[in-house]
Enzyme design. Structure first.
Site, PDB file in Angstrom:
ATOM      1  N   GLU A 156       0.816  -1.220   0.000  1.00  0.00           N
ATOM      2  CA  GLU A 156       0.000   0.000   0.000  1.00  0.00           C
ATOM      3  C   GLU A 156       0.848   1.267   0.000  1.00  0.00           C
ATOM      4  O   GLU A 156       0.492   2.254  -0.641  1.00  0.00           O
ATOM      5  CB  GLU A 156      -0.967  -0.003   1.181  1.00  0.00           C
ATOM      6  CG  GLU A 156      -2.158  -0.942   1.017  1.00  0.00           C
ATOM      7  CD  GLU A 156      -1.814  -2.410   1.238  1.00  0.00           C
ATOM      8  OE1 GLU A 156      -0.684  -2.700   1.711  1.00  0.00           O
ATOM      9  OE2 GLU A 156      -2.652  -3.277   0.938  1.00  0.00           O
ATOM     10  N   GLN A 164      -7.586  -2.149  -1.082  1.00  0.00           N
ATOM     11  CA  GLN A 164      -8.533  -3.258  -1.201  1.00  0.00           C
ATOM     12  C   GLN A 164      -9.573  -3.264  -0.074  1.00  0.00           C
ATOM     13  O   GLN A 164     -10.750  -3.473  -0.319  1.00  0.00           O
ATOM     14  CB  GLN A 164      -7.753  -4.566  -1.224  1.00  0.00           C
ATOM     15  CG  GLN A 164      -8.329  -5.567  -2.172  1.00  0.00           C
ATOM     16  CD  GLN A 164      -7.310  -6.616  -2.577  1.00  0.00           C
ATOM     17  OE1 GLN A 164      -6.727  -7.285  -1.716  1.00  0.00           O
ATOM     18  NE2 GLN A 164      -7.071  -6.747  -3.861  1.00  0.00           N
ATOM     19  N   PHE A 165      -9.106  -3.055   1.141  1.00  0.00           N
ATOM     20  CA  PHE A 165     -10.016  -2.981   2.296  1.00  0.00           C
ATOM     21  C   PHE A 165      -9.511  -1.893   3.247  1.00  0.00           C
ATOM     22  O   PHE A 165      -8.304  -1.673   3.362  1.00  0.00           O
ATOM     23  CB  PHE A 165     -10.086  -4.320   3.035  1.00  0.00           C
ATOM     24  CG  PHE A 165     -10.904  -5.361   2.334  1.00  0.00           C
ATOM     25  CD1 PHE A 165     -12.278  -5.466   2.561  1.00  0.00           C
ATOM     26  CD2 PHE A 165     -10.311  -6.229   1.427  1.00  0.00           C
ATOM     27  CE1 PHE A 165     -13.033  -6.425   1.907  1.00  0.00           C
ATOM     28  CE2 PHE A 165     -11.071  -7.191   0.766  1.00  0.00           C
ATOM     29  CZ  PHE A 165     -12.428  -7.288   1.007  1.00  0.00           C
ATOM     30  N   ASP A 166     -10.473  -1.294   3.946  1.00  0.00           N
ATOM     31  CA  ASP A 166     -10.204  -0.224   4.916  1.00  0.00           C
ATOM     32  C   ASP A 166      -9.015  -0.494   5.844  1.00  0.00           C
ATOM     33  O   ASP A 166      -8.150   0.342   6.034  1.00  0.00           O
ATOM     34  CB  ASP A 166     -11.454   0.006   5.766  1.00  0.00           C
ATOM     35  CG  ASP A 166     -12.224  -1.288   5.995  1.00  0.00           C
ATOM     36  OD1 ASP A 166     -11.646  -2.228   6.550  1.00  0.00           O
ATOM     37  OD2 ASP A 166     -13.403  -1.351   5.579  1.00  0.00           O
ATOM     38  N   GLY A 167      -8.974  -1.711   6.408  1.00  0.00           N
ATOM     39  CA  GLY A 167      -7.940  -2.013   7.396  1.00  0.00           C
ATOM     40  C   GLY A 167      -6.552  -2.159   6.795  1.00  0.00           C
ATOM     41  O   GLY A 167      -5.568  -2.263   7.522  1.00  0.00           O
ATOM     42  N   PHE A 168      -6.471  -2.146   5.457  1.00  0.00           N
ATOM     43  CA  PHE A 168      -5.165  -2.269   4.806  1.00  0.00           C
ATOM     44  C   PHE A 168      -4.576  -0.919   4.441  1.00  0.00           C
ATOM     45  O   PHE A 168      -3.535  -0.850   3.790  1.00  0.00           O
ATOM     46  CB  PHE A 168      -5.268  -3.108   3.518  1.00  0.00           C
ATOM     47  CG  PHE A 168      -5.816  -4.488   3.717  1.00  0.00           C
ATOM     48  CD1 PHE A 168      -5.847  -5.081   4.967  1.00  0.00           C
ATOM     49  CD2 PHE A 168      -6.307  -5.207   2.635  1.00  0.00           C
ATOM     50  CE1 PHE A 168      -6.365  -6.368   5.141  1.00  0.00           C
ATOM     51  CE2 PHE A 168      -6.822  -6.491   2.801  1.00  0.00           C
ATOM     52  CZ  PHE A 168      -6.851  -7.066   4.051  1.00  0.00           C
ATOM     53  N   HIS A 186     -11.113  -6.070   7.703  1.00  0.00           N
ATOM     54  CA  HIS A 186     -11.904  -5.925   6.481  1.00  0.00           C
ATOM     55  C   HIS A 186     -13.187  -5.127   6.709  1.00  0.00           C
ATOM     56  O   HIS A 186     -14.054  -5.107   5.853  1.00  0.00           O
ATOM     57  CB  HIS A 186     -12.300  -7.311   5.941  1.00  0.00           C
ATOM     58  CG  HIS A 186     -11.176  -8.067   5.322  1.00  0.00           C
ATOM     59  ND1 HIS A 186     -10.108  -8.533   6.037  1.00  0.00           N
ATOM     60  CD2 HIS A 186     -10.939  -8.431   4.035  1.00  0.00           C
ATOM     61  CE1 HIS A 186      -9.276  -9.181   5.222  1.00  0.00           C
ATOM     62  NE2 HIS A 186      -9.747  -9.125   4.006  1.00  0.00           N
TER      63      HIS A 186
END
Lengths: 338, 405
Positions: free
Chosen positions: A74, A96-100, A143
């Site tokens: 990221e 791809q997902f918020d937590g990433f 996620h």
């Protein structure tokens, strides 16, 4: 540097029923067609079309140098997007997902947010970072998070969130057109909800909130995935004769609070709804500003319905974590009880 | 000596993890440590020995005239003089902090003079020599350290990005920029574009630097990674960053890595030219490790006597980049004393101008705090500025009424 002004297509098939996911795809396609400097980049955005298929078919039509399947990192996605923007491109990054997003947080906060300021306007970084956010899909950890307040806190960034297909289509294109970096939060659990989209109808401004259901009893302001929940709560309340005024904030930084102030001056009551933890959040900020601007109009304290100040729980507990229709109505009742 | 021995106490004697407090290093360990920081090894590219003797290298030839050698000497002397003046100004309280360049002049002038106008450079924060080569007057750097701006030059116009303080961030930004050069089809022939990014040995431990190298290889980005291994990341020695020589890391990413004598301006120039040329023709990326030494503190807030040996410093003094070129110019190029006197006089003038400029940098007006945060300003920010300026204006009224200064 600015992208060509958004033009409404003159000949279209007219209005159609689309999902938010499809509307985002159409918005990206339109931006890629309009401006050769627009790039789409991220993990799996090419051949796969993204894990949610938001970028479906774009690489096939625009090629590997417009729609980039990037290495898996990221900070790399955001950091190279910053460099591409310095070069004159307008990258649209997919996280791809918020937590990433956190491995990319450093580049967003240290470089993306500050370059315009540091260079006194000589360097523009028109990067859009798309983030599917929020819970309710039964996913494993990292996620389902709602980190939007972290970005709203950072000077130099703009933060928006769409809640329906029409906004998804237009707000994404407007964000890409904007010369400032924009964090674009997409309500992933609403991706497949449908509505009519007429691409020839004029768009609402990007950085403006909007009353989506008028009412006189209590103002309820929310954004993203919670808009649907609050509208459902408003329908339920109406059956009992309580008319809620529902405001979709749409823009989180800058906040557009004039419609909220105006509404609160009429209703005297405000309930804020968000999936994010309550502490130091968008809802905290609005509560502070409303008490400052509407002190003499308030009939009740500003109440909040939010996620809890915990890490996002295992999915079997998320039903309790996420504010639902009943928790919204409970807050409305408490507000009316003052 | 194996890496394990380095980290274990001699008196430990037990199996298991190393003792928390290591014993005093042995004489052999001290010598090995000095070698690790002072000897570049067999792969070091060198064209000018510390004694000022011109030597040949099979891969990196350099055809250079006396006039060009004199120019390189002049560059190094002027850059060092501005750097020393910056240090002095900090000591006098005129600058909040200064980041010394001392000892790294050859690495930077060699690399900086290899850049062509169409190339882009991304600096860290010690790159006063690169800035000089990009046509940025040393005075333009002062505001950063005096606290009046974050960099006053136009990065697009000068093709020299702003100083980057967060370690390693600029490597990814440079890679993205270089990807853009490639996407625009600006590589492939002699007139092609390249990007060069500057960072230190400490930065090689950052994820961003690793990601930048992986990314640039995958996208064939025309970027030269120019690592100035000055042996110390504040107090952490290079052994604390890596178990292999840094230039050898490039092979893991799939592109060439070269270690150059960073105190040899000719080697730095030759290798940088070659690397940039590779990028120009679409054969990048390349990693260059300039093996050099920070002769001064990390910044003026640092105290290197706490963590490094005086012997090490003395050993590196013998490799001074300016002295070795000076010896070469006098002994082998027949350059007369007049030239050196002229450069010294020019350095004096630069120093005086630099000082004078520093004293006279205007304080930024308060509204500057709010300016250019966004390309399209937000109503909230406009309101905050308005409110703050009104608040300040209240004091002006007070001053007029009561004569308060």
């Amino acid at each position: 540097m600015a992208a060509p002004a958004l033009e409404r297509p003159t000949a279209t098939a007219g209005s159609q029923t689309v999902t938010i996911a499809k509307a985002l795809n159409m918005g990206l396609r339109s931006a890629l067609e309009r401006d050769p400097k627009v790039l789409v980049m991220g993990e799996d955005v090419g051949k796969l079309g993204g894990v949610f298929r938001i970028t479906d078919g774009l690489q096939k039509d625009f090629g590997e140098h417009r729609v980039l399947d990037t290495p898996l990192a990221e900070s790399g996605i955001i950091g190279t997007a910053v460099g591409l923007a310095i070069r004159g491109f307008r990258p649209v990054c997919e996280i791809q997902f918020d937590g990433f997003i956190f491995p990319g947080f450093d580049q967003i906060v240290s470089q993306l947010a500050k370059l315009h300021y540091r260079s006194q306007g000589k360097v523009k970084v028109p990067v859009v970072v798309r983030v599917p956010f929020g819970g309710g899909i039964g996913a494993v950890e990292h996620h389902s998070e709602s980190p939007e307040s972290l970005f709203a806190h950072i000077g130099g960034l703009k933060v928006v969130s769409c809640a329906n297909p029409v906004d998804a289509y237009w707000m994404l294109q407007q964000a890409i057109e904007c010369d400032d970096p924009v964090l674009f939060f997409e309500p992933k659990r609403r991706y497949y909800e449908k509505a009519e989209l007429d691409p020839t109808a004029p768009p609402a401004p990007l950085f403006a909130s909007r009353v989506v259901r008028p009412g006189s009893a209590v103002t309820v302001a929310t954004y993203g995935p919670m808009v649907r929940t609050v509208l459902d709560a408003a329908s339920a309340a109406a059956e009992d004769g309580t008319e809620l005024e529902v405001i979709d904030l749409r823009t989180l930084s800058p906040l557009d609070l004039e419609p909220v102030f105006e509404s609160v001056r009429r209703t005297g009551r405000l309930v804020l709804a968000s999936e994010a933890p309550a502490e130091s959040s968008i809802t905290s900020e609005i509560a502070a500003r409303v008490q400052q601007e509407c002190f003499y109009s308030l009939e009740a304290p500003v109440l909040r319905v939010t996620g809890f100040d915990t890490p996002y729980p295992p999915s079997k507990l998320e039903e309790g974590y996420l504010p639902d229709l009943d928790r919204v109505l409970d807050a409305v009742d408490r507000s009316l009880a003052y | 000596m194996s890496p394990e021995q380095w980290t274990r106490s001699e008196t430990d004697g037990t199996t298991g993890p190393p003792a928390a407090t290591a014993a005093k290093p042995t004489r052999e360990q001290v010598i090995a440590g000095l070698r690790a920081t002072s000897e570049g090894g067999a792969d070091l590219v060198q064209l000018l020995t510390p004694e000022g003797q011109r030597v040949e290298h099979p891969d990196f030839d350099l055809d250079i005239s006396t006039a060009q050698l004199r120019d390189l000497y002049r560059d190094m002397v002027l850059v060092r003089r501005a750097d020393r003046e910056g240090n002095a100004l900090q000591r006098q309280g005129q600058l909040g902090i200064w980041v010394p360049l001392l000892g790294q002049e050859a690495a930077q002038i060699g690399a900086g003079r290899a850049l062509q106008p169409q190339d882009m450079a991304f600096p860290s924060y010690r790159e006063h020599g690169i800035a000089w080569c990009r046509g940025i007057d040393p005075t333009e750097i002062l505001g950063i350290f005096r606290g009046t701006d974050h960099g006053s030059w136009d990065p697009i116009d000068k093709r020299f990005h702003l100083y980057t303080i967060v370690i390693g961030n600029q490597c990814l930004n440079a890679t993205g920029y270089a990807m853009g050069q490639r996407f625009e089809g600006k590589v492939g022939d002699q007139g092609g574009e390249a990007t060069m990014v500057f960072f230190g040995d400490g930065a090689t431990s950052q994820g961003d630097v690793h990601e930048a190298m992986a990314w640039s290889a995958v996208y064939d980005a025309p970027v030269v990674f120019f690592c100035q291994n000055n042996q110390w990341a504040i107090s952490e020695p290079v052994e604390r960053q890596t178990r292999v020589p840094l230039y050898q890391r490039a092979s893991g990413y799939g592109f060439p890595g070269i270690r150059v004598d960073g105190n040899d301006v000719l080697a730095s120039l030759a290798v940088s030219r070659w690397a940039l040329d590779e990028c120009r023709h679409g054969n990048g990326p390349v990693l260059i490790e300039a093996f050099t030494y920070r002769m001064d503190a990390h910044t003026t807030s640092d105290d290197p006597t706490r963590y490094r040996l005086a012997d090490e410093h003395e050993a590196w003094k013998l490799k001074d980049p300016i002295e070795r070129l000076r010896v070469h110019l006098v002994r082998d190029q027949g350059v007369e004393q007049d030239f050196f006197d002229g450069v010294d006089a020019e350095a004096d003038e630069l120093a005086a101008r630099f000082r004078d400029f520093c004293f006279n940098i205007p304080e930024p007006p308060p509204e500057r705090m709010f300016s250019e945060v966004y390309a399209e300003e937000t109503p909230q920010l406009a309101a905050q500025r308005e409110s703050y300026l009104q608040y300040l204006a209240g004091f002006a009224d007070e001053a007029m009424a009561g004569g308060v200064r």
